[in-house]
Design a protein around this motif. Structure first.
Motif, PDB file in Angstrom:
ATOM      1  N   ASN A 108       0.822  -1.204   0.000  1.00 23.13           N
ATOM      2  CA  ASN A 108       0.000   0.000   0.000  1.00 23.13           C
ATOM      3  C   ASN A 108       0.858   1.257   0.000  1.00 23.13           C
ATOM      4  N   THR A 109       0.490   2.210  -0.853  1.00 24.11           N
ATOM      5  CA  THR A 109       1.185   3.503  -0.883  1.00 24.11           C
ATOM      6  C   THR A 109       0.229   4.661  -0.573  1.00 24.11           C
TER       7      THR A 109
ATOM      8  N   ALA B 168      -0.933 -14.130   3.402  1.00 27.72           N
ATOM      9  CA  ALA B 168      -0.624 -12.864   2.741  1.00 27.72           C
ATOM     10  C   ALA B 168       0.274 -11.980   3.602  1.00 27.72           C
ATOM     11  N   LEU B 169       1.091 -11.190   2.939  1.00 26.09           N
ATOM     12  CA  LEU B 169       1.950 -10.204   3.602  1.00 26.09           C
ATOM     13  C   LEU B 169       1.510  -8.817   3.148  1.00 26.09           C
ATOM     14  N   ILE B 170       1.319  -7.917   4.113  1.00 24.62           N
ATOM     15  CA  ILE B 170       0.975  -6.524   3.809  1.00 24.62           C
ATOM     16  C   ILE B 170       2.167  -5.645   4.160  1.00 24.62           C
ATOM     17  N   VAL B 171       2.642  -4.882   3.187  1.00 24.62           N
ATOM     18  CA  VAL B 171       3.706  -3.900   3.421  1.00 24.62           C
ATOM     19  C   VAL B 171       3.108  -2.526   3.158  1.00 24.62           C
ATOM     20  N   ASP B 172       3.030  -1.708   4.196  1.00 24.24           N
ATOM     21  CA  ASP B 172       2.404  -0.392   4.071  1.00 24.24           C
ATOM     22  C   ASP B 172       3.484   0.675   4.005  1.00 24.24           C
TER      23      ASP B 172
ATOM     24  N   PRO C 255      -0.130   7.231  10.083  1.00 26.25           N
ATOM     25  CA  PRO C 255      -0.193   5.859  10.627  1.00 26.25           C
ATOM     26  C   PRO C 255      -0.418   4.781   9.573  1.00 26.25           C
ATOM     27  N   GLY C 256      -0.219   5.110   8.298  1.00 24.87           N
ATOM     28  CA  GLY C 256      -0.418   4.136   7.235  1.00 24.87           C
ATOM     29  C   GLY C 256      -1.878   4.024   6.840  1.00 24.87           C
ATOM     30  N   GLY C 257      -2.156   3.062   5.961  1.00 27.37           N
ATOM     31  CA  GLY C 257      -3.519   2.890   5.489  1.00 27.37           C
ATOM     32  C   GLY C 257      -4.075   1.508   5.767  1.00 27.37           C
TER      33      GLY C 257
ATOM     34  N   MET D  82       3.092  -4.869   8.045  1.00 28.23           N
ATOM     35  CA  MET D  82       4.180  -4.029   8.540  1.00 28.23           C
ATOM     36  C   MET D  82       4.070  -2.627   7.977  1.00 28.23           C
ATOM     37  N   LEU D  83       4.191  -1.654   8.866  1.00 25.37           N
ATOM     38  CA  LEU D  83       4.260  -0.253   8.449  1.00 25.37           C
ATOM     39  C   LEU D  83       5.722   0.064   8.175  1.00 25.37           C
ATOM     40  N   ALA D  84       6.016   0.528   6.971  1.00 22.62           N
ATOM     41  CA  ALA D  84       7.418   0.704   6.578  1.00 22.62           C
ATOM     42  C   ALA D  84       7.662   2.031   5.877  1.00 22.62           C
TER      43      ALA D  84
END
Length: 297
Positions: free
Chosen positions: A218-219, A237-241, A246-248, A262-264
């Motif tokens: 997510n961007t 599934a892996l989520i990379v934010d 605080p991200g989406g 993960m918030l990155a």
């Protein structure tokens, strides 16, 4: 050259070292605040505490890429001492004082406005954001490799948003052989996604597009990966934010479902601080030079 220009660099991470190096090469007078644990010395740079700074003589203030917190707190990896930027400090600066930051927030916008000073957000610029998307994409690849037990090749990868970061990330994952789907809202983005060989979909249909996702990137800095979407994802599934804090993503619900999320934000400063720092330093120094030149007329 930036001779006789007084620049205060307040906090930051390893990227700021390239900024310091560049500005000292241009003969600026630097005041480094939040760098008491930095061993390296720079000609023309002085380390100070926040309460030692004479703000009446400061022409430029350089904040970290992350700007300030919601109460003015400034992060630094080179000190354990707390720093806060206040409107009172900004009001002490000369009327032409210019503040540079990577991003901003309501607090920083308000104190800059209340003090009548000028703020430039470097990451609002296309050149900085596009260059910065390269180490962001590399860092995202690194995280996916580290946190999955499959190859990126032939993985089902969904990317949300087709801005400057989303486009680079999509191309990078496609180049590694992923099956890339990209979600966007604007019709011109949908058209460009299709033209570049990705599978496009409208974000309104997101929950119908993640049933077989391996990696979701997510961007978009809004609550897009919500509980409805996460409930449709497979458990592996892996989520990379990559969105700013605080991200989406609904991280609480993802954890409840057993899905790793993960918030990155700030990946360039983690995976390639030297390159990311040079990007910021080159653009910042050019902006300062142009601003000084225009003032002199």
């Amino acid at each position: 050259m930036l001779t006789d220009l007084n620049i205060a660099i307040l906090g930051g991470d390893a990227r700021q070292l390239e900024v310091i190096r560049k500005l000292t090469e241009l003969d600026a007078n630097l005041i480094l605040v939040g760098y008491d644990q930095l061993d390296h010395g720079y000609t023309g740079a002085k380390k100070m505490e926040m309460d030692e700074v004479d703000f009446t003589s400061i022409d430029i203030i350089v904040l970290p890429v992350s700007g300030t917190g919601q109460k003015g707190e400034i992060d630094t990896i080179f000190s354990n001492k707390k720093m806060v930027l206040t409107v009172e400090q900004l009001k002490l600066t000369p009327p032409g004082c210019h503040i540079y930051s990577g991003i901003s927030n309501a607090y920083l916008n308000k104190i800059v406005s209340d003090s009548g000073r000028k703020l430039t957000q470097l990451f609002e610029r296309d050149d900085v954001a596009i260059y910065n998307s390269i180490p962001t994409a590399e860092g995202t690849i690194m995280m996916v490799i580290q946190h999955t037990d499959i190859t990126i090749h032939q993985s089902n990868t969904v990317i949300l948003g087709f801005g400057r970061v989303g486009m680079t990330v999509a191309r990078s994952f496609q180049a590694l052989g992923a099956n890339v789907k990209v979600g966007a809202r604007r019709s011109e983005h949908i058209a460009r996604i299709a033209e570049m060989g990705f599978t496009p979909f409208h974000l309104d249909a997101l929950k119908n597009e993640v049933w077989n996702v391996d990696v979701c990137i997510n961007t978009i800095p809004s609550a897009i990966v919500n509980s409805d979407v996460i409930s449709k994802m497979p458990s592996h599934a892996l989520i990379v934010d990559l969105a700013s804090k605080p991200g989406g993503t609904d991280f609480r619900f993802a954890e409840k479902r057993g899905i790793k999320a993960m918030l990155a934000p700030g990946l360039p400063g983690i995976v390639a601080p030297k390159t990311a720092g040079k990007i910021v330093a080159n653009v910042l120094s050019q902006l300062i030079y142009e601003d000084r030149k225009s003032r002199k007329g």
